[in-house]
Write a protein that holds these residues in place. Structure first.
Motif, PDB file in Angstrom:
ATOM      1  N   THR A 149       4.153 -14.316 -14.009  1.00  0.00           N
ATOM      2  CA  THR A 149       3.886 -13.644 -15.294  1.00  0.00           C
ATOM      3  C   THR A 149       2.640 -14.258 -15.934  1.00  0.00           C
ATOM      4  OG1 THR A 149       6.278 -13.446 -15.503  1.00  0.00           O
ATOM      5  CG2 THR A 149       5.015 -12.872 -17.444  1.00  0.00           C
ATOM      6  N   ALA A 150       2.540 -15.590 -15.828  1.00  0.00           N
ATOM      7  CA  ALA A 150       1.371 -16.276 -16.398  1.00  0.00           C
ATOM      8  C   ALA A 150       0.089 -15.855 -15.671  1.00  0.00           C
ATOM      9  CB  ALA A 150       1.565 -17.785 -16.309  1.00  0.00           C
ATOM     10  N   GLN A 151       0.181 -15.709 -14.349  1.00  0.00           N
ATOM     11  CA  GLN A 151      -0.992 -15.251 -13.586  1.00  0.00           C
ATOM     12  C   GLN A 151      -1.401 -13.851 -14.035  1.00  0.00           C
ATOM     13  OE1 GLN A 151      -2.831 -16.966 -11.886  1.00  0.00           O
ATOM     14  NE2 GLN A 151      -1.796 -18.423 -10.551  1.00  0.00           N
ATOM     15  N   HIS A 152      -0.396 -13.025 -14.285  1.00  0.00           N
ATOM     16  CA  HIS A 152      -0.659 -11.654 -14.733  1.00  0.00           C
ATOM     17  C   HIS A 152      -1.353 -11.681 -16.106  1.00  0.00           C
ATOM     18  CE1 HIS A 152      -0.042  -7.394 -15.284  1.00  0.00           C
ATOM     19  NE2 HIS A 152       0.630  -7.602 -16.404  1.00  0.00           N
ATOM     20  N   LEU A 153      -0.867 -12.550 -16.981  1.00  0.00           N
ATOM     21  CA  LEU A 153      -1.485 -12.655 -18.318  1.00  0.00           C
ATOM     22  C   LEU A 153      -2.938 -13.115 -18.203  1.00  0.00           C
ATOM     23  CD1 LEU A 153       1.461 -14.349 -20.261  1.00  0.00           C
ATOM     24  CD2 LEU A 153       0.544 -12.048 -20.666  1.00  0.00           C
ATOM     25  N   ARG A 154      -3.156 -14.039 -17.270  1.00  0.00           N
ATOM     26  CA  ARG A 154      -4.520 -14.543 -17.071  1.00  0.00           C
ATOM     27  C   ARG A 154      -5.443 -13.397 -16.659  1.00  0.00           C
ATOM     28  NH1 ARG A 154      -5.481 -19.519 -13.000  1.00  0.00           N
ATOM     29  NH2 ARG A 154      -5.817 -20.939 -14.736  1.00  0.00           N
ATOM     30  N   GLN A 155      -4.941 -12.543 -15.752  1.00  0.00           N
ATOM     31  CA  GLN A 155      -5.751 -11.385 -15.316  1.00  0.00           C
ATOM     32  C   GLN A 155      -6.047 -10.451 -16.477  1.00  0.00           C
ATOM     33  OE1 GLN A 155      -3.381  -9.761 -12.178  1.00  0.00           O
ATOM     34  NE2 GLN A 155      -3.934 -11.413 -10.775  1.00  0.00           N
TER      35      GLN A 155
END
Ligand code: PLP
Length: 377
Positions: free
Chosen positions: A100-106
């Protein structure tokens, strides 16, 4: 059969399963209804919320029941991160936080991952270096699901709040809940995630517990159930069964913990003449989880043990589709250790005899493959 994969899921308590079945038959009414049968079901649900709050020492907190801890973690991140504020995420988080954090970063959020020590805990110096008053959200897990490393959350919340007073601190408590004493006020967290199926409750139930007044967002739109955060007719029988499992675990928390400690100590003692690496710290980590690495592929060992009806996992089962081991790599383990990892995870039903059989079988299997090309020198 020896089941040593309890960090992945546990067998539902028989009386809890029976209770859930009976409750679903006798109290199938929709909790949103306005006749008395529905109101009883609604009150049962509210009572569960209060019991969970009571167990976690969380009077000033709101409780939202979800379909899983994964969903609760998603709701926490989705709600509490802010575009113009830094987001700090533990380097060993479960994929429901990490991905989820990776998605937010994107999506353009300023997401920064925190390093782990060689023992798998949050590196406090790294946290201090990355902390400043631009930090708006922090998520750090309580007990690591792969190694059993326990983060001192009370200390971490103090450190975070000393530099970023208004930051929201979320903690994934899935592997700590009902296994170690947990009081949200003492921990100082703003939000906490738990899961039912890790404590002999039914699948499909999790919860997010968060301080009243936090800016929570609607995650599922519809009829406005779960305080308008997660619409959909509530799984009241599941929630009731979850809370029943919680109460059973809570009563035996200390005895269960001591039993798990006995099993872990015995396992490591039985293996002293074996060539392995313990990923973590024997004394300080959760006794429920043992992460070991051998000079072969963890998957090979897993299947050799499976032939004898012994079930363990390689790292986290939620990660089994991904190559490598993110958590062990973050701890600085070499490729031999990350490839050769198996996780043994206990529950209170496991016995010392099972540990002895496991160790005997494991040693026999290791002897068989030493010298073959799947054994690393
Ligand atoms: N967080 C941690 C630490 C876990 O170990 C797990 C499950 O393995 C989860 C979250 C996800 O739990 P659930 O299966 O309820 O989505």
């Amino acid at each position: 059969m020896i089941y040593f994969d309890n960090a992945s899921t546990t067998k539902i308590f028989k009386d809890v399963a029976e209770f859930m079945c009976d409750y679903s038959q006798e109290n199938f009414y929709n909790p949103s209804g306005i006749y008395s049968k529905s109101i009883k079901v609604f009150n049962d649900l509210e009572n569960c919320r209060n019991k969970l709050r009571g167990y976690l020492g969380a009077d000033d907190y709101q409780v939202i029941f979800t379909a899983s801890a994964t969903e609760a973690n998603n709701i926490a991140l989705d709600s509490f991160v802010q575009k113009n504020k830094k987001v700090l995420i533990g380097g060993g988080e479960h994929s429901s936080i990490y991905e989820t954090a990776q998605h937010l970063r994107q999506q353009g959020f300023d997401v920064v991952f925190l390093h782990l020590t060689t023992e798998g805990k949050i590196d406090i110096e790294d946290l201090k270096n990355k902390l400043d008053d631009t930090v708006g959200f922090v998520s750090i897990m309580h007990v690591n699901n792969e190694t059993g490393a326990i983060n001192d959350i009370a200390n971490l919340t103090k450190i975070v709040k000393s530099k970023a007073k208004n930051a929201i601190f979320h903690c994934d408590g899935v592997q700590a809940f009902c296994k170690i004493n947990t009081n949200l006020k003492h921990l100082g967290v703003d939000a906490y995630t738990v899961s039912s199926h890790k404590i002999h409750g039914p699948r499909g139930i999790g919860a997010l517990i968060f301080r009243k007044g936090l800016p929570i967002k609607t995650f599922v739109f519809g009829g406005g159930q779960e305080q308008n955060i997660r619409s959909g007719t509530e799984n009241v029988a599941g929630v009731m069964a979850f809370v029943m499992a919680m109460e059973k675990m809570q009563k035996n928390l200390k005895a269960n913990f001591d039993h798990a400690r006995t099993l872990k100590t015995r396992l490591l003692q039985n293996l002293t003449d074996t060539d392995f690496v313990l990923n973590g710290n024997e004394e300080n980590d959760s006794p429920y989880i043992v992460s070991l690495s051998f000079k072969t592929k963890g998957e090979v060992l897993l299947h050799m043990l499976e032939e004898e009806e012994i079930f363990v996992s390689t790292g986290s089962s939620c990660n089994s589709k991904h190559k490598g081991n993110r958590v062990l790599t973050e701890m600085g383990k070499d490729k031999t250790s990350t490839d050769g990892n198996i996780r043994i995870s206990f529950c209170e039903d496991n016995t010392e005899d099972e540990v002895d059989i496991f160790c005997k079988v494991l040693k026999e299997k290791l002897e068989k493959i030493k010298g073959l090309n799947i054994w690393k020198k």
